[in-house]
Each structure stands twice: as structure tokens, then as C-alpha cells.
Design an enzyme around this catalytic site. Structure first.
Site, PDB file in Angstrom:
ATOM      1  N   ASP A  35     -10.679 119.614  53.593  1.00 51.17           N
ATOM      2  CA  ASP A  35     -10.615 120.963  54.196  1.00 51.17           C
ATOM      3  C   ASP A  35     -11.822 121.248  55.090  1.00 51.17           C
ATOM      4  OD1 ASP A  35      -8.416 121.264  52.654  1.00 51.17           O
ATOM      5  OD2 ASP A  35      -9.154 122.950  51.466  1.00 51.17           O
ATOM      6  N   TYR A 141      -7.223 131.840  51.095  1.00 53.43           N
ATOM      7  CA  TYR A 141      -7.848 130.884  52.012  1.00 53.43           C
ATOM      8  C   TYR A 141      -8.670 131.656  53.040  1.00 53.43           C
ATOM      9  CZ  TYR A 141      -4.747 127.397  50.003  1.00 53.43           C
ATOM     10  OH  TYR A 141      -4.114 126.551  49.135  1.00 53.43           O
ATOM     11  N   ARG A 181      -5.621 120.657  32.323  1.00 55.45           N
ATOM     12  CA  ARG A 181      -6.824 120.230  33.065  1.00 55.45           C
ATOM     13  C   ARG A 181      -7.554 119.133  32.284  1.00 55.45           C
ATOM     14  NH1 ARG A 181      -6.012 125.592  33.611  1.00 55.45           N
ATOM     15  NH2 ARG A 181      -6.390 126.668  35.599  1.00 55.45           N
TER      16      ARG A 181
END
Ligand SMILES: Nc1ncnc2c1ncn2[C@@H]1O[C@H](COP(=O)(O)OP(=O)(O)O)[C@@H](O)[C@H]1O
Ligand SMILES: O=C(O)c1ccc[n+]([C@@H]2O[C@H](COP(=O)([O-])O)[C@@H](O)[C@H]2O)c1
Length: 207
Positions: A35, A141, A181
Site C-alpha cells: 500500500d 482508508y 488470528r
């Protein structure tokens, strides 16, 4: 010894969560986030569908990302130090200065051959449509999703790139992003540790 581990897969599949934990626990481990290589917003094309095309490979400066990975490979100690990563001195065993790990995390890692060729191991996190849409709806975002982006652009592009990757027989290790997780971390951590140990044993045995 140098290991480049890709953590790829669908948006909101859990890549960053898994990566952050691995980085804390693997020896001399640096990270690169795809990103961070997004082109400036005014260079992101608008498609015929009216959406800014964030989820296509041309929106990312892939060359710059690969150059960063190569800079790490050229001198991982220097790279680590300049990125504030503590490098542990050692004797050549796992956890020592001789072992360096780079994790590259991103949603479009395996559609760019120069990067694929650099990877020691390629993980791919997948989750089903409903879960992905749910997780994405809670995410913010730098540029917020306009209404309809997920169904109109994000999910179709995910399917397209995944198909392309499968068509090209990229040898990824699939991860079920619906696992907890802890389960995901334990699985991947153990596999990477085994890989590091195998590498050390080969060195010690002179093979
Ligand atoms: N294994 C998991 N199970 C449930 N939720 C998860 C899991 N891993 C991550 N998440 C959650 O999903 C969202 C997206 O996670 P993130 O790691 O940022 O995904 P990505 O980097 O793939 O976009 C976050 O809210 C995160 O807390
Ligand atoms: O990071 C940004 O600047 C950014 C700006 C606009 C959109 N994004 C979204 O970021 C997504 C990929 O990141 P991730 O962490 O969800 O895998 C991708 O689906 C894009 O639509 C990301």
C-alpha cells in the site's frame, strides 16, 4: 541467509494483522507494505464504471516496490538499521545476524512476475465474499470507499487477479482467513521457523 516471505491475498483477509505479529517475533525481520507504493491519487485512473481504479496493478508503483525489496536483499543489515529494526548479533544460528527475513504484505503481490521470482515463500489469505464485505465496511482508508465500490470494483478485481494467479500456476500456500488470528499466526510462524532451520542445517551440512 535471506528469506523473502509474501503475505498476499484478498483485501481485509488479515494480511496486516498476521504480518505485524510475525515481524515482532521473527529474527531480524523487516517489512514492506505494498500500500505504501500506491501512485498519487491524481494518477489513479477512473474506469468506465465511474470508479477510481484502486484495485488494479497499474495503480501501484510495482517497480519501486521491487527495487525496495532488492535494496533489502543487497544489504539487509543496513536496510534493517535504517528502518529502526534491531539486528541481533549471533553465531549463525536462527535468531542470529546471519538470518534475515523480509515480509512483503499486499493484496496484489502475485500478479507481478519480478516480485514472484524474488519470493522464498508465498502465502495467500482468502475469505468468502460476505465476510470480506463485512470487514471492509468497517475499515477506513485514506480515501474512503464511495458507495458501491466493493461490489462494482473491489470484489470483481479480486476475483480477476486471483484467477490470473491460478492460471499462471503461482505456487502459493493457501491460508483460510476465517481461522482465528492465533491459529493463523501459529501455523505460519512454525512453517517459517522450519524453513529457517532447514536452511541452517543445509549450511552446517555443507549442502
Ligand atoms: N483471523 C481473523 N479473524 C477475524 N478478524 C480478523 C482476522 N484477522 C484480521 N481480522 C480483522 O479484519 C480486519 C482486516 O484485517 P487486516 O489485517 O487489516 O486485513 P488486510 O491487511 O488483509 O486488509 C481488521 O478489522 C482485523 O482486526
Ligand atoms: O492505501 C490507500 O491509499 C488506499 C486508497 C484507496 C483504496 N485503498 C484500498 O486498499 C485496498 C488494499 O489494501 P488492503 O489492506 O485492504 O489489502 C484496495 O482494495 C484498495 O481499494 C487503499
Amino acid at each position: 541467509m535471506k528469506y523473502i516471505i509474501g503475505i498476499g491475498g484478498v483485501t481485509n483477509g488479515g494480511k496486516t494483522t498476521l504480518t505485524n505479529r510475525l515481524v515482532k517475533n521473527l529474527p531480524n525481520c523487516c517489512v514492506v507494505h505494498q500500500d505504501d507504493f500506491y501512485k498519487p491519487q491524481d494518477q489513479i485512473e477512473v474506469g468506465e464504471d465511474g470508479f477510481k481504479q484502486w484495485d488494479v496493478i497499474t495503480s501501484i508503483d510495482t517497480e519501486a516496490m521491487v527495487n525496495t525489496v532488492k535494496a533489502w536483499a543487497e544489504n539487509p543489515t543496513k536496510f534493517a538499521r535504517s528502518h529502526g529494526v534491531h539486528v541481533s548479533p549471533g553465531s549463525g544460528l536462527v535468531g542470529s545476524e546471519d538470518v534475515h527475513v523480509l515480509i512483503v504484505e499486499g493484496f496484489l503481490l502475485y500478479n507481478y512476475k519480478p516480485f514472484i521470482d524474488l519470493c522464498t515463500r508465498k502465502y495467500y489469505l482468502a475469505i468468502p465474499y460476505d465476510e470480506c464485505k463485512r470487514r471492509r465496511s468497517t475499515r477506513s482508508y485514506t480515501v474512503p470507499d464511495p458507495p458501491g465500490l466493493f461490489d462494482g470494483h473491489v470484489w470483481p478485481m479480486y476475483l480477476k487477479h486471483r484467477q490470473q494467479m491460478e492460471h499462471n500456476d503461482v505456487d502459493v500456500v493457501w491460508l483460510d482467513g476465517l481461522k482465528t488470528r492465533d491459529d493463523l499466526y501459529n501455523q505460519v510462524y512454525e512453517e517459517i521457523q522450519n524453513e529457517l532451520l532447514n536452511g541452517q542445517n543445509q549450511l552446517l551440512n555443507g549442502s
